[in-house]
Scaffold this motif. Sequence first.
Motif, PDB file in Angstrom:
ATOM      1  N   SER A   4      49.105  20.913 -34.888  1.00 31.62           N
ATOM      2  CA  SER A   4      49.434  19.956 -35.941  1.00 31.62           C
ATOM      3  C   SER A   4      50.937  19.766 -36.063  1.00 31.62           C
ATOM      4  O   SER A   4      51.401  18.678 -36.319  1.00 31.62           O
ATOM      5  N   ARG A   5      51.722  20.832 -35.876  1.00 31.35           N
ATOM      6  CA  ARG A   5      53.172  20.672 -35.901  1.00 31.35           C
ATOM      7  C   ARG A   5      53.625  19.806 -34.744  1.00 31.35           C
ATOM      8  O   ARG A   5      54.485  18.969 -34.881  1.00 31.35           O
ATOM      9  N   SER A   6      53.029  20.015 -33.590  1.00 28.17           N
ATOM     10  CA  SER A   6      53.359  19.207 -32.432  1.00 28.17           C
ATOM     11  C   SER A   6      53.005  17.754 -32.686  1.00 28.17           C
ATOM     12  O   SER A   6      53.756  16.851 -32.345  1.00 28.17           O
ATOM     13  N   SER A   7      51.855  17.521 -33.294  1.00 26.01           N
ATOM     14  CA  SER A   7      51.421  16.171 -33.618  1.00 26.01           C
ATOM     15  C   SER A   7      52.390  15.516 -34.599  1.00 26.01           C
ATOM     16  O   SER A   7      52.774  14.364 -34.427  1.00 26.01           O
ATOM     17  N   LEU A   8      52.803  16.252 -35.618  1.00 27.76           N
ATOM     18  CA  LEU A   8      53.739  15.719 -36.601  1.00 27.76           C
ATOM     19  C   LEU A   8      55.080  15.403 -35.952  1.00 27.76           C
ATOM     20  O   LEU A   8      55.659  14.344 -36.196  1.00 27.76           O
ATOM     21  N   SER A   9      55.560  16.295 -35.101  1.00 24.30           N
ATOM     22  CA  SER A   9      56.854  16.035 -34.454  1.00 24.30           C
ATOM     23  C   SER A   9      56.769  14.810 -33.542  1.00 24.30           C
ATOM     24  O   SER A   9      57.710  14.028 -33.468  1.00 24.30           O
ATOM     25  N   ARG A  10      55.639  14.616 -32.882  1.00 22.65           N
ATOM     26  CA  ARG A  10      55.473  13.412 -32.054  1.00 22.65           C
ATOM     27  C   ARG A  10      55.437  12.163 -32.924  1.00 22.65           C
ATOM     28  O   ARG A  10      56.008  11.134 -32.570  1.00 22.65           O
ATOM     29  N   GLN A  11      54.775  12.240 -34.077  1.00 21.46           N
ATOM     30  CA  GLN A  11      54.723  11.091 -34.977  1.00 21.46           C
ATOM     31  C   GLN A  11      56.108  10.753 -35.515  1.00 21.46           C
ATOM     32  O   GLN A  11      56.438   9.583 -35.702  1.00 21.46           O
ATOM     33  N   LEU A  12      56.935  11.764 -35.738  1.00 22.69           N
ATOM     34  CA  LEU A  12      58.303  11.517 -36.186  1.00 22.69           C
ATOM     35  C   LEU A  12      59.159  10.901 -35.080  1.00 22.69           C
ATOM     36  O   LEU A  12      60.218  10.355 -35.349  1.00 22.69           O
ATOM     37  N   GLN A  13      58.687  10.998 -33.843  1.00 20.54           N
ATOM     38  CA  GLN A  13      59.369  10.368 -32.707  1.00 20.54           C
ATOM     39  C   GLN A  13      58.755   9.006 -32.382  1.00 20.54           C
ATOM     40  O   GLN A  13      58.844   8.530 -31.267  1.00 20.54           O
ATOM     41  N   ASP A  14      58.102   8.386 -33.365  1.00 23.44           N
ATOM     42  CA  ASP A  14      57.510   7.044 -33.266  1.00 23.44           C
ATOM     43  C   ASP A  14      56.211   6.971 -32.475  1.00 23.44           C
ATOM     44  O   ASP A  14      55.777   5.884 -32.111  1.00 23.44           O
ATOM     45  N   TYR A  15      55.576   8.100 -32.189  1.00 19.92           N
ATOM     46  CA  TYR A  15      54.238   8.051 -31.611  1.00 19.92           C
ATOM     47  C   TYR A  15      53.277   7.640 -32.718  1.00 19.92           C
ATOM     48  O   TYR A  15      53.414   8.078 -33.860  1.00 19.92           O
ATOM     49  N   ARG A  16      52.313   6.808 -32.402  1.00 19.79           N
ATOM     50  CA  ARG A  16      51.353   6.317 -33.381  1.00 19.79           C
ATOM     51  C   ARG A  16      49.936   6.544 -32.873  1.00 19.79           C
ATOM     52  O   ARG A  16      49.709   6.556 -31.656  1.00 19.79           O
ATOM     53  N   LEU A  17      48.995   6.687 -33.795  1.00 22.07           N
ATOM     54  CA  LEU A  17      47.608   6.846 -33.409  1.00 22.07           C
ATOM     55  C   LEU A  17      47.163   5.564 -32.709  1.00 22.07           C
ATOM     56  O   LEU A  17      47.238   4.479 -33.271  1.00 22.07           O
ATOM     57  N   THR A  18      46.738   5.702 -31.477  1.00 23.78           N
ATOM     58  CA  THR A  18      46.341   4.556 -30.658  1.00 23.78           C
ATOM     59  C   THR A  18      44.881   4.710 -30.271  1.00 23.78           C
ATOM     60  O   THR A  18      44.463   5.776 -29.828  1.00 23.78           O
ATOM     61  N   THR A  19      44.130   3.653 -30.449  1.00 22.29           N
ATOM     62  CA  THR A  19      42.724   3.638 -30.071  1.00 22.29           C
ATOM     63  C   THR A  19      42.519   2.529 -29.060  1.00 22.29           C
ATOM     64  O   THR A  19      42.989   1.409 -29.267  1.00 22.29           O
ATOM     65  N   ALA A  20      41.853   2.841 -27.970  1.00 26.05           N
ATOM     66  CA  ALA A  20      41.560   1.844 -26.940  1.00 26.05           C
ATOM     67  C   ALA A  20      40.060   1.779 -26.737  1.00 26.05           C
ATOM     68  O   ALA A  20      39.402   2.802 -26.554  1.00 26.05           O
TER      69      ALA A  20
END
Length: 91
Positions: A4-20
């Motif tokens: 979850s920390r890794s996920s949060l840090s990625r989100q703070l780097q402009d990663y967004r939940l993407t669904t394809a």
Amino acid sequence: MVASRSSLSRQLQDYRLTTAEILYHMPDHPGLLQTYVWQELDLAPRFPVLRRFLDFWSSNLDGRLHSVRVAHLDLVCPGRMRHVDALMSLQ
């Protein structure tokens, strides 16, 4: 908890939940389409994680891709502020 920390840090780097939503031809019945839903944190608008997945699909899996529909959502965003019209206290 580390994930979850890794996920949060990625989100703070402009990663967004993407669904394809991936439509592909079934290998045994090419006239039929099957749906696969993929979801991951990715960077819009280039979507490098999704592109790597689709490259892997094209080179390693039998089902030929038909179409891909992509949506993304900001999970971490600034807080919103609203004005309050009335303030009441209960005692």
